[in-house]
Design a protein around this motif. Structure first.
Motif, PDB file in Angstrom:
ATOM      1  N   ASN A 156       0.814  -1.212   0.000  1.00 25.29           N
ATOM      2  CA  ASN A 156       0.000   0.000   0.000  1.00 25.29           C
ATOM      3  C   ASN A 156       0.848   1.262   0.000  1.00 25.29           C
ATOM      4  O   ASN A 156       2.041   1.230   0.290  1.00 25.29           O
ATOM      5  CB  ASN A 156      -0.900   0.037   1.234  1.00 25.29           C
ATOM      6  N   ILE A 157       0.193   2.358  -0.317  1.00 28.09           N
ATOM      7  CA  ILE A 157       0.789   3.679  -0.112  1.00 28.09           C
ATOM      8  C   ILE A 157       0.025   4.341   1.031  1.00 28.09           C
ATOM      9  O   ILE A 157      -1.195   4.518   0.953  1.00 28.09           O
ATOM     10  CB  ILE A 157       0.704   4.556  -1.375  1.00 28.09           C
ATOM     11  N   TYR A 158       0.720   4.650   2.106  1.00 26.13           N
ATOM     12  CA  TYR A 158       0.120   5.378   3.219  1.00 26.13           C
ATOM     13  C   TYR A 158       0.255   6.875   2.957  1.00 26.13           C
ATOM     14  O   TYR A 158       1.291   7.331   2.472  1.00 26.13           O
ATOM     15  CB  TYR A 158       0.819   5.015   4.533  1.00 26.13           C
ATOM     16  N   SER A 159      -0.789   7.632   3.290  1.00 22.45           N
ATOM     17  CA  SER A 159      -0.744   9.078   3.093  1.00 22.45           C
ATOM     18  C   SER A 159      -1.235   9.796   4.340  1.00 22.45           C
ATOM     19  O   SER A 159      -2.085   9.283   5.080  1.00 22.45           O
ATOM     20  CB  SER A 159      -1.605   9.488   1.891  1.00 22.45           C
TER      21      SER A 159
ATOM     22  N   LYS B 193      -7.660  12.646   1.954  1.00 25.89           N
ATOM     23  CA  LYS B 193      -7.468  11.367   1.273  1.00 25.89           C
ATOM     24  C   LYS B 193      -7.395  11.550  -0.238  1.00 25.89           C
ATOM     25  O   LYS B 193      -8.277  12.165  -0.828  1.00 25.89           O
ATOM     26  CB  LYS B 193      -8.613  10.407   1.608  1.00 25.89           C
ATOM     27  N   PRO B 194      -6.356  11.044  -0.864  1.00 26.32           N
ATOM     28  CA  PRO B 194      -6.243  11.157  -2.325  1.00 26.32           C
ATOM     29  C   PRO B 194      -7.339  10.350  -3.019  1.00 26.32           C
ATOM     30  O   PRO B 194      -7.674   9.248  -2.582  1.00 26.32           O
ATOM     31  CB  PRO B 194      -4.853  10.586  -2.618  1.00 26.32           C
ATOM     32  N   GLU B 195      -7.911  10.919  -4.068  1.00 27.70           N
ATOM     33  CA  GLU B 195      -8.958  10.209  -4.803  1.00 27.70           C
ATOM     34  C   GLU B 195      -8.395   8.980  -5.501  1.00 27.70           C
ATOM     35  O   GLU B 195      -9.042   7.952  -5.606  1.00 27.70           O
ATOM     36  CB  GLU B 195      -9.601  11.143  -5.837  1.00 27.70           C
TER      37      GLU B 195
ATOM     38  N   SER C  94      -2.965   8.437  12.016  1.00 31.22           N
ATOM     39  CA  SER C  94      -2.547   9.669  11.326  1.00 31.22           C
ATOM     40  C   SER C  94      -2.498   9.510   9.809  1.00 31.22           C
ATOM     41  O   SER C  94      -2.216  10.473   9.104  1.00 31.22           O
ATOM     42  CB  SER C  94      -1.162  10.110  11.832  1.00 31.22           C
ATOM     43  N   VAL C  95      -2.767   8.299   9.320  1.00 32.93           N
ATOM     44  CA  VAL C  95      -2.637   8.052   7.877  1.00 32.93           C
ATOM     45  C   VAL C  95      -3.875   7.399   7.293  1.00 32.93           C
ATOM     46  O   VAL C  95      -4.692   6.792   7.995  1.00 32.93           O
ATOM     47  CB  VAL C  95      -1.412   7.164   7.566  1.00 32.93           C
ATOM     48  N   TYR C  96      -3.999   7.526   5.966  1.00 33.13           N
ATOM     49  CA  TYR C  96      -4.947   6.733   5.182  1.00 33.13           C
ATOM     50  C   TYR C  96      -4.173   5.573   4.574  1.00 33.13           C
ATOM     51  O   TYR C  96      -3.001   5.711   4.196  1.00 33.13           O
ATOM     52  CB  TYR C  96      -5.557   7.558   4.052  1.00 33.13           C
ATOM     53  N   ILE C  97      -4.827   4.423   4.466  1.00 33.44           N
ATOM     54  CA  ILE C  97      -4.239   3.290   3.760  1.00 33.44           C
ATOM     55  C   ILE C  97      -4.848   3.258   2.359  1.00 33.44           C
ATOM     56  O   ILE C  97      -6.065   3.144   2.200  1.00 33.44           O
ATOM     57  CB  ILE C  97      -4.461   1.967   4.531  1.00 33.44           C
ATOM     58  N   ASN C  98      -4.018   3.427   1.346  1.00 32.83           N
ATOM     59  CA  ASN C  98      -4.483   3.556  -0.038  1.00 32.83           C
ATOM     60  C   ASN C  98      -4.039   2.370  -0.886  1.00 32.83           C
ATOM     61  O   ASN C  98      -2.883   1.936  -0.796  1.00 32.83           O
ATOM     62  CB  ASN C  98      -3.916   4.838  -0.661  1.00 32.83           C
ATOM     63  N   PHE C  99      -4.949   1.874  -1.706  1.00 38.52           N
ATOM     64  CA  PHE C  99      -4.617   0.799  -2.640  1.00 38.52           C
ATOM     65  C   PHE C  99      -4.235   1.430  -3.985  1.00 38.52           C
ATOM     66  O   PHE C  99      -5.077   2.039  -4.643  1.00 38.52           O
ATOM     67  CB  PHE C  99      -5.806  -0.144  -2.813  1.00 38.52           C
ATOM     68  N   PRO C 100      -2.963   1.289  -4.374  1.00 32.48           N
ATOM     69  CA  PRO C 100      -2.477   1.980  -5.582  1.00 32.48           C
ATOM     70  C   PRO C 100      -2.968   1.350  -6.892  1.00 32.48           C
ATOM     71  O   PRO C 100      -3.393   0.202  -6.934  1.00 32.48           O
ATOM     72  CB  PRO C 100      -0.948   1.849  -5.470  1.00 32.48           C
TER      73      PRO C 100
ATOM     74  N   ALA D 267     -11.457  -6.152   6.034  1.00 35.37           N
ATOM     75  CA  ALA D 267     -12.567  -5.853   5.134  1.00 35.37           C
ATOM     76  C   ALA D 267     -12.950  -4.376   5.199  1.00 35.37           C
ATOM     77  O   ALA D 267     -13.369  -3.786   4.195  1.00 35.37           O
ATOM     78  CB  ALA D 267     -13.771  -6.725   5.472  1.00 35.37           C
ATOM     79  N   ALA D 268     -12.773  -3.772   6.387  1.00 32.93           N
ATOM     80  CA  ALA D 268     -13.122  -2.361   6.574  1.00 32.93           C
ATOM     81  C   ALA D 268     -12.214  -1.431   5.775  1.00 32.93           C
ATOM     82  O   ALA D 268     -12.563  -0.264   5.558  1.00 32.93           O
ATOM     83  CB  ALA D 268     -13.059  -2.003   8.055  1.00 32.93           C
ATOM     84  N   TRP D 269     -11.058  -1.927   5.336  1.00 30.37           N
ATOM     85  CA  TRP D 269     -10.154  -1.093   4.539  1.00 30.37           C
ATOM     86  C   TRP D 269     -10.661  -0.925   3.113  1.00 30.37           C
ATOM     87  O   TRP D 269     -10.165  -0.087   2.380  1.00 30.37           O
ATOM     88  CB  TRP D 269      -8.744  -1.688   4.519  1.00 30.37           C
ATOM     89  N   GLY D 270     -11.620  -1.752   2.733  1.00 28.66           N
ATOM     90  CA  GLY D 270     -12.234  -1.609   1.415  1.00 28.66           C
ATOM     91  C   GLY D 270     -11.792  -2.656   0.409  1.00 28.66           C
ATOM     92  O   GLY D 270     -10.776  -3.335   0.593  1.00 28.66           O
ATOM     93  N   ASP D 271     -12.592  -2.796  -0.614  1.00 23.82           N
ATOM     94  CA  ASP D 271     -12.258  -3.713  -1.712  1.00 23.82           C
ATOM     95  C   ASP D 271     -11.195  -3.072  -2.596  1.00 23.82           C
ATOM     96  O   ASP D 271     -11.028  -1.850  -2.622  1.00 23.82           O
ATOM     97  CB  ASP D 271     -13.496  -4.012  -2.549  1.00 23.82           C
ATOM     98  N   PHE D 272     -10.494  -3.891  -3.323  1.00 23.81           N
ATOM     99  CA  PHE D 272      -9.449  -3.378  -4.199  1.00 23.81           C
ATOM    100  C   PHE D 272      -9.171  -4.368  -5.314  1.00 23.81           C
ATOM    101  O   PHE D 272      -9.531  -5.549  -5.229  1.00 23.81           O
ATOM    102  CB  PHE D 272      -8.154  -3.116  -3.416  1.00 23.81           C
ATOM    103  N   LYS D 273      -8.525  -3.863  -6.323  1.00 22.57           N
ATOM    104  CA  LYS D 273      -8.069  -4.691  -7.439  1.00 22.57           C
ATOM    105  C   LYS D 273      -6.588  -4.972  -7.261  1.00 22.57           C
ATOM    106  O   LYS D 273      -5.789  -4.061  -7.052  1.00 22.57           O
ATOM    107  CB  LYS D 273      -8.300  -3.960  -8.752  1.00 22.57           C
TER     108      LYS D 273
END
Length: 336
Positions: free
Chosen positions: A126-129, A135-137, A235-241, A303-309
């Motif tokens: 992941n990319i943490y921000s 939160k980046p779109e 302090s961060v968002y967990i983002n699926f790149p 699961a709360a972090w969301g679905d991703f590809k």
């Protein structure tokens, strides 16, 4: 004579019993930390009666296996990444395992076609921000090399297996030339020299050292469980790149059977168990990793972090680029 005969028979019986008991064990060399794998071993022993003896190490198990040769007690080795599995195979310290049970549990994408290695869990890179920036779109690995990210990126060593696998994947998708340019761009955007582990990068974001970092998904859950690290995670968002194209890169933990496994049958039983639903559920719930066995759901926390590809590339392709990735990381002097 009769007494001697009885004594010898009794001794033989006792030795046979001890031998039988000794055979009901399996020896594991593990790169994975104790708290991550001991729950599975305890469950395995409870269900099968087979004792699991474990040697834990952060590095050097491949050299140890070479040194021990045919006298090695190791039955199963648990690497933390595809790069370690490939190294074990290249050093000739593994043997193939052909198991319908394992092949049924582990998708073809995540196993060696010759049976020398199998993935067990998936961890997304992941990319943490920083939450302070919103939160980046959408975000991609390629973004980390863009000029607007100058001085905003933190990461651990480029040579660490987790990053090495990401670079290997990038080579497969982008080619060596573009990947080298990407590495140079990320290096130019670093807020500090690569250092520490994945959690240390999130701490750096919390402290304002940087705004973005690379980190494995399960560390987010582990930090949330610890009182001394929860503030970092919060302090961060967990983002699926790369959700708009190829998907997020994943690295794996895995297993191999040692070449000279003295308890081969028990070793295969353990490997089948680790790939099965019960152990995979423990990986999911306790470690907050993504089960490689598709019949096992992720934990509620994950699961709360969301679905991703996720990338659909075979690990074999990624493994084939390991040496090239290492070469590019050295050429751009990423860690210096």
């Amino acid at each position: 004579m009769k007494k001697t005969t009885v004594l010898l028979a009794g001794t033989a019986l006792t030795m046979a019993s001890f031998s039988s008991l000794a055979a009901e064990e399996v020896n594991v060399y593990s790169y994975r930390q104790p708290f991550l794998v001991e729950p599975m071993f305890e469950s395995f022993t409870k269900d099968t009666g087979v004792k699991v003896n474990v040697v834990f190490a952060k590095k050097g198990l491949d050299e140890r296996l070479v040194r021990e040769g045919k006298y090695s007690p190791a039955d199963v080795v648990l690497p933390t990444d595809i790069s370690q599995m490939v190294k074990l195979v290249e050093k000739g310290v593994t043997q193939p395992v052909q198991s319908d049970a394992i092949n049924k549990s582990i998708p073809e994408q995540y196993r060696d076609p010759n049976g020398h290695w199998y993935a067990l869990t998936l961890r997304i890179r992941n990319i943490y921000s920083a939450k302070r920036n919103g939160k980046p779109e959408d975000i991609s690995y390629e973004d980390l090399a863009k000029p607007e990210f100058k001085g905003k990126v933190c990461t651990r060593s480029g040579k660490h297996p987790y990053n090495l696998s990401l670079v290997s994947s990038m080579i497969a998708y982008k080619g060596e030339q573009q990947t080298k340019a990407w590495l140079e761009g990320v290096k130019a955007n670093l807020a500090r020299r690569p250092q520490g582990n994945d959690r240390a990068q999130v701490k750096a974001i919390k402290e304002g050292v940087c705004d973005y970092s690379l980190g494995n998904s399960y560390y987010f859950g582990q930090m949330m469980k610890r009182d001394d690290q929860r503030e970092w995670a919060e302090s961060v968002y967990i983002n699926f790149p790369n959700q708009g194209n190829r998907g997020a890169n994943g690295n794996v933990s895995g297993m191999v059977m040692a070449k000279h496994a003295p308890n081969k049958a028990n070793a295969q039983t353990l490997m089948e168990y680790l790939a099965g639903e019960k152990a995979q559920s423990v990986y999911a719930e306790v470690n907050m990793e993504y089960p490689i066995n598709k019949s096992v759901p992720v934990s509620k926390t994950v699961a709360a972090w969301g679905d991703f590809k996720a990338e659909d590339m075979s690990l074999v392709q990624i493994a084939a680029n390991q040496a090239k990735a290492q070469k590019l990381i050295d050429e751009v002097q990423f860690d210096h």
